[in-house]
Design an enzyme around this catalytic site. Structure first.
Site, short mmCIF file in Angstrom:
data_model
loop_
_atom_site.label_atom_id
_atom_site.label_comp_id
_atom_site.label_asym_id
_atom_site.label_seq_id
_atom_site.Cartn_x
_atom_site.Cartn_y
_atom_site.Cartn_z
CB CYS A 91 -4.83 -1.15 4.39
SG CYS A 91 -3.99 -0.97 5.99
CE LYS B 73 -7.49 1.79 3.51
NZ LYS B 73 -6.27 2.36 4.13
CD GLU C 33 -2.67 1.26 2.58
OE1 GLU C 33 -3.73 1.91 2.54
OE2 GLU C 33 -2.28 0.62 3.59
#
Length: 278
Positions: free
Chosen positions: A154, A113, A43
């Site tokens: 994440c 995300k 990331e």
């Protein structure tokens, strides 16, 4: 093809985009030398993990020097590359976005995300991605020669509904480039990857930046691959490290026959419905 050799590039990320791209190239080339099929970057691999740096380092997809570099490396070496994530800018908004390149260097999937990292662990860490980033709203899967794969980033891994939706779309490997910190990482990183793999009887892959003590945000590292049985196949330390592991996708069918979790769901009582959730 049931066997896939996956390379986890746990690279050290510094406050210099060109240096980060050189480091990514070096680790990709080393992965190619080890005959990897699928290479994964962390990331924010081209950018320090900091809201002000997201603004400074952001790129638009069509003119991105980062994406051009990764595309050229994928086509040159005839490998799949999941370009961790970068700060992407579109129409004045910033996103934390992951791009998947095929062996021809073509973008075949992108994931923004969905769950922004807004936390406040009293006395330990506070981070508010929503101060500068906009959340994505799409469940992301992609077809590859190894079968379908799913992509999250994440904090997305903390939400079991997303993993289940990707599994229900027949994804056999779930990739989560991530950058857990030194508070949440030791507590939850391995646990979450083992759990998402076990819940959905898939392989889960997490790739993080290495711990850079000079940075304002301290990544936990510990890039990881977990199996459909919930076991850790490989895990890095906190240092810069290249982890290469071969997985056998035929294990998924075997485990699902022995322990038919997805078959035994009670959809007469409950279901995970994409239209209702997103």
């Amino acid at each position: 093809m049931t066997k896939v050799k996956i390379a986890l590039c746990q690279m050290n990320v510094v406050d210099n985009k060109d240096e980060n791209l050189k480091n990514a190239e070096r680790m990709i080339e080393k992965s190619v030398d080890e005959n990897s099929d699928f290479i994964v970057l962390p990331e924010m691999f081209n950018c320090p993990y900091s809201n002000d740096k997201f603004i400074e380092y952001c790129e638009e997809e069509k003119t991105s020097k980062t994406l051009l570099k990764i595309s050229n490396l994928a086509s040159k070496n005839q490998v799949y590359i999941l370009a961790g994530s970068i700060p992407e800018k579109e129409n004045g908004k910033l996103y934390n976005t992951s791009y998947l390149f095929n062996r021809n260097g073509e973008i075949i999937a992108k994931h923004r995300k969905m769950h922004l990292f807004d936390i406040d662990v009293k006395g330990k860490i506070k981070f508010m991605e929503s101060d500068v980033l906009t959340a994505g709203d799409n469940v992301t899967t992609a077809n590859t020669e190894f079968g379908k794969i799913g992509i999250g980033i994440c904090y997305d891994i903390r939400f079991p509904e997303l993993a289940r939706l990707m599994a229900l779309e027949d994804a056999s490997i779930l990739f989560y480039p991530g950058a857990f910190n030194m508070t949440t990482g030791p507590a939850h990183w391995e646990l979450l990857f083992r759990t998402r793999a076990l819940d959905n009887q898939v392989f889960c892959v997490g790739v993080a930046p290495a711990l850079n003590k000079d940075a304002s945000y301290h990544s936990f590292g510990h890039s990881i691959i977990t199996s459909p049985w919930g076991e850790v196949i490989s895990e890095a330390t906190e240092k810069e490290e290249l982890i290469i592991s071969e997985i056998d996708l035929s294990e998924i069918k075997k485990i699902r026959e022995e322990l038919p979790l997805l078959k035994n769901k009670r959809e007469d009582i409950y279901e995970v419905n994409k239209k209702q959730l997103f």
